[in-house]
Scaffold this motif. Sequence first.
Motif, mmCIF file in Angstrom:
data_model
loop_
_atom_site.group_PDB
_atom_site.id
_atom_site.type_symbol
_atom_site.label_atom_id
_atom_site.label_comp_id
_atom_site.label_asym_id
_atom_site.label_seq_id
_atom_site.Cartn_x
_atom_site.Cartn_y
_atom_site.Cartn_z
ATOM 1 N N LYS A 5 12.054 1.722 25.633
ATOM 2 C CA LYS A 5 10.995 2.515 25.359
ATOM 3 C C LYS A 5 11.177 2.919 23.708
ATOM 4 O O LYS A 5 12.290 3.275 23.319
ATOM 5 C CB LYS A 5 11.171 3.916 26.189
ATOM 6 N N PHE A 6 10.053 2.758 23.035
ATOM 7 C CA PHE A 6 10.099 2.660 21.776
ATOM 8 C C PHE A 6 9.694 4.305 21.086
ATOM 9 O O PHE A 6 8.710 4.525 21.884
ATOM 10 C CB PHE A 6 9.290 1.616 20.870
ATOM 11 N N ILE A 7 10.492 4.850 20.456
ATOM 12 C CA ILE A 7 10.177 6.144 20.004
ATOM 13 C C ILE A 7 9.799 6.071 18.377
ATOM 14 O O ILE A 7 10.639 5.702 17.675
ATOM 15 C CB ILE A 7 11.109 7.072 20.119
ATOM 16 N N SER A 8 8.694 6.169 17.939
ATOM 17 C CA SER A 8 8.024 5.797 16.620
ATOM 18 C C SER A 8 8.392 7.180 15.921
ATOM 19 O O SER A 8 8.011 8.212 16.143
ATOM 20 C CB SER A 8 6.593 5.403 16.460
ATOM 21 N N LYS A 15 14.347 11.686 13.424
ATOM 22 C CA LYS A 15 14.451 10.784 14.196
ATOM 23 C C LYS A 15 16.026 11.050 14.631
ATOM 24 O O LYS A 15 16.311 11.092 15.902
ATOM 25 C CB LYS A 15 14.571 9.454 13.726
ATOM 26 N N THR A 16 16.905 11.174 13.489
ATOM 27 C CA THR A 16 18.319 11.265 13.884
ATOM 28 C C THR A 16 18.885 12.721 14.192
ATOM 29 O O THR A 16 19.462 13.013 15.112
ATOM 30 C CB THR A 16 19.260 10.800 12.555
ATOM 31 N N SER A 17 18.436 13.728 13.392
ATOM 32 C CA SER A 17 18.864 15.086 13.243
ATOM 33 C C SER A 17 18.225 15.860 14.407
ATOM 34 O O SER A 17 18.944 16.632 15.062
ATOM 35 C CB SER A 17 18.470 16.095 12.085
ATOM 36 N N ILE A 226 14.823 3.995 18.985
ATOM 37 C CA ILE A 226 14.047 5.012 17.947
ATOM 38 C C ILE A 226 14.053 4.475 16.335
ATOM 39 O O ILE A 226 15.149 3.850 15.729
ATOM 40 C CB ILE A 226 14.984 6.261 18.091
ATOM 41 N N GLY A 227 12.958 4.322 16.062
ATOM 42 C CA GLY A 227 12.849 3.828 14.529
ATOM 43 C C GLY A 227 11.496 4.026 13.981
ATOM 44 O O GLY A 227 10.512 4.667 14.594
ATOM 45 N N ASP A 228 11.081 3.102 13.166
ATOM 46 C CA ASP A 228 9.853 2.936 12.507
ATOM 47 C C ASP A 228 9.655 1.555 12.227
ATOM 48 O O ASP A 228 10.066 1.202 11.038
ATOM 49 C CB ASP A 228 9.734 3.896 11.121
ATOM 50 N N ALA A 229 8.640 0.833 12.862
ATOM 51 C CA ALA A 229 8.265 -0.395 12.657
ATOM 52 C C ALA A 229 7.792 -0.634 11.455
ATOM 53 O O ALA A 229 8.229 -1.883 10.664
ATOM 54 C CB ALA A 229 7.344 -0.868 13.747
ATOM 55 N N ASP A 230 7.185 0.301 10.698
ATOM 56 C CA ASP A 230 6.739 -0.029 9.161
ATOM 57 C C ASP A 230 7.766 0.416 8.227
ATOM 58 O O ASP A 230 7.613 -0.014 6.947
ATOM 59 C CB ASP A 230 5.811 1.351 9.045
ATOM 60 N N GLN A 231 8.988 0.611 8.507
ATOM 61 C CA GLN A 231 10.134 0.812 7.652
ATOM 62 C C GLN A 231 11.131 -0.952 7.965
ATOM 63 O O GLN A 231 12.200 -0.775 7.542
ATOM 64 C CB GLN A 231 10.973 1.556 7.757
ATOM 65 N N THR A 232 10.351 -1.844 8.603
ATOM 66 C CA THR A 232 11.334 -2.904 8.838
ATOM 67 C C THR A 232 11.183 -3.766 7.763
ATOM 68 O O THR A 232 10.207 -4.643 7.226
ATOM 69 C CB THR A 232 10.583 -3.879 9.919
ATOM 70 N N ILE A 233 12.065 -3.878 6.678
ATOM 71 C CA ILE A 233 12.290 -4.408 5.511
ATOM 72 C C ILE A 233 13.405 -5.485 5.452
ATOM 73 O O ILE A 233 13.688 -6.176 4.167
ATOM 74 C CB ILE A 233 12.386 -3.451 4.316
ATOM 75 N N PHE A 234 14.204 -5.833 6.452
ATOM 76 C CA PHE A 234 15.340 -6.528 6.300
ATOM 77 C C PHE A 234 15.046 -7.990 7.150
ATOM 78 O O PHE A 234 15.821 -8.563 7.667
ATOM 79 C CB PHE A 234 16.643 -5.873 6.548
ATOM 80 N N LEU A 247 6.119 -3.496 19.593
ATOM 81 C CA LEU A 247 6.547 -2.782 20.538
ATOM 82 C C LEU A 247 6.236 -1.426 20.207
ATOM 83 O O LEU A 247 5.826 -0.291 21.357
ATOM 84 C CB LEU A 247 8.190 -2.712 20.352
ATOM 85 N N SER A 248 5.869 -1.001 19.123
ATOM 86 C CA SER A 248 5.454 0.592 18.571
ATOM 87 C C SER A 248 4.113 0.804 18.965
ATOM 88 O O SER A 248 3.640 2.140 18.948
ATOM 89 C CB SER A 248 5.801 0.918 17.231
ATOM 90 N N LYS A 249 3.128 0.091 19.453
ATOM 91 C CA LYS A 249 1.928 0.090 19.690
ATOM 92 C C LYS A 249 1.870 0.982 21.115
ATOM 93 O O LYS A 249 2.315 0.575 21.955
ATOM 94 C CB LYS A 249 0.832 -1.090 19.850
ATOM 95 N N GLY A 250 1.215 2.189 21.058
ATOM 96 C CA GLY A 250 1.263 2.901 22.125
ATOM 97 C C GLY A 250 2.386 3.907 22.446
ATOM 98 O O GLY A 250 2.737 4.548 23.253
ATOM 99 N N ALA A 251 3.427 3.607 21.662
ATOM 100 C CA ALA A 251 4.845 4.367 21.652
ATOM 101 C C ALA A 251 4.741 5.546 21.360
ATOM 102 O O ALA A 251 3.713 6.232 20.697
ATOM 103 C CB ALA A 251 5.796 3.832 20.541
#
Length: 547
Positions: A5-8, A15-17, A226-234, A247-251
């Motif tokens: 389950k993806f949490i955007s 996200k972390t704290s 848990i993350g942010d697809a829009d921060q996929t920079i690697f 994966l994040s569509k509808g998350a």
Amino acid sequence: MIEPKFISGPPGTGKTSKYITAKYLELLDKFTYDKIIILSHTKVAAEEIRDEILKLKIVKEKGLTKKSFKHKICTIHSYCKNRGMSKELFDYKDHVNLCKDQEVGSYFKLQRIKEVEFEKHNFYKYLNDAFGQGKNLKEFWRSCDKLSYKPYTLNVIEKMQTAYINYKKDSRTLCCDYNDMIQDFIEKSREPEIDALIVDEAQDSNVKQLEALKKLSTNAKEYYMIGDADQTIFEFAGANSHYFHTLSKGAKQLEDGHRCGKTINDICKDTIKPIWDHYGYERIWRPANYPKGHVNEGLPIIGNHYHLPSLRRESTAMQALLDKIENTKETFLFTYRGTPSDNWVKTFFKQNGIEFAHVGNTAYVPKKELRCHKLWPDFSEGVPMPLQQIKDFWEYMGSKVIPRGSGEYDFKDWVKKDYTIYDLIKLKLLKETSIDEEDFTRIRIQRGKKEDYEKRILYIEKVLRKGFDLEGEVRVQYANIHTVKGLTFDNVIVDLTATRIEDYFTQLRLKYVAYSRGRYDCWTIKSQGTYTLGQKNKLNRWVTLQI
């Protein structure tokens, strides 16, 4: 097998704290702590999560400690290694030994690198990036940006790899690297018996890590990314932006912003919107309010957006930036795509006498060196100084004030208290003429090339004239966009200079990450090159369509 389950969680949404801690508390009602695994990509992030969870009342009541979570909340690599490998990690000492190899040692020495940065050597970088994309050396060579790995050719890398593998297998050295940890888990370890798996900053996972996570989650009843697809920079290292956008569509979305004010929030949304439109989703996270303790505590952060023609031309926006750096205690991040922007930024700092540091490193001129220049005039007039300050003076002073034979003095048996220059003269540790030297520049040792030394002194004099905080942290830092991901600063200055064509969506994600580091105000530096980061051109469009 359970699907994640993806949490955007867009930038600054906790996200972390906040979310991971709350989710862990929820899982602890269903499962025992030893069957709940939380993994992140860095040791710092894993420790941050662990420390937040240790604050939970129920965790304290169960008597759980840091040791309890050693392999329950950790990095992906650490978890995989603990499931099988017992070898030591390949380190700088091993790298030095490889450099002595008669057949390939000269190849390793083509790129000299500092001990703390040896893992950034382009040979290791090539191996890591190829592994991350799940490709062998030849496959990766066909698609990679070869300039990123200069001066090495595929033929040379293959020879170096043979020596590297043999070294790691040698019974006298027997060691492994991070890639070995992942591969060993994939090939040899049994699927663990766990109930729940949480992966932090999941979008940074490369092809091989995703393979390991799939195996790791085989028996899990609940699996969260848990993350942010829009921060996929690697992507160059194997991160799969298309997979995480899909994966994040509808998350589930985290909607409360705790970092970016309205202005920066709007820039981020406008920047990334073409990707949202392409994948059919959007993010609605709200701007942040001023934090606790701020004079405007609780009120919405609005913030300003300034435009700089360059860092070399005076402008109203430039004056606003300099005024804020000099007259506030706020932090500032200068970020960019790469060279030559890094050189322009450093030149700007030096010309304006601004204290600065590269993200993760010490200041260009350490605080103690600046303090020596500022405090010596008072010390030479008899003002008492703490023992530590005396030691700092000693580190930089030369034979103009130190008698012959006293330079190696270590103050080992000295009591921690204040001393005057007269105390040192009396003990013959300083010459009597020391009291006549009011300028620390005249008595310090000249290190390095004369030209570089003179430029350093000129910069120090500018900093002293402007005034600086004797003890506080360096508030102005700089680094490329890949390095600053995950960090927060009060203000961000983004250079849009791009020196080569990249996939349009990749550019948008980089630009989004850059601006989203800021809390209050942001400055945009106009591109000084042929291309502008985040601006589509015909070739960008073609590359995007091919993907």
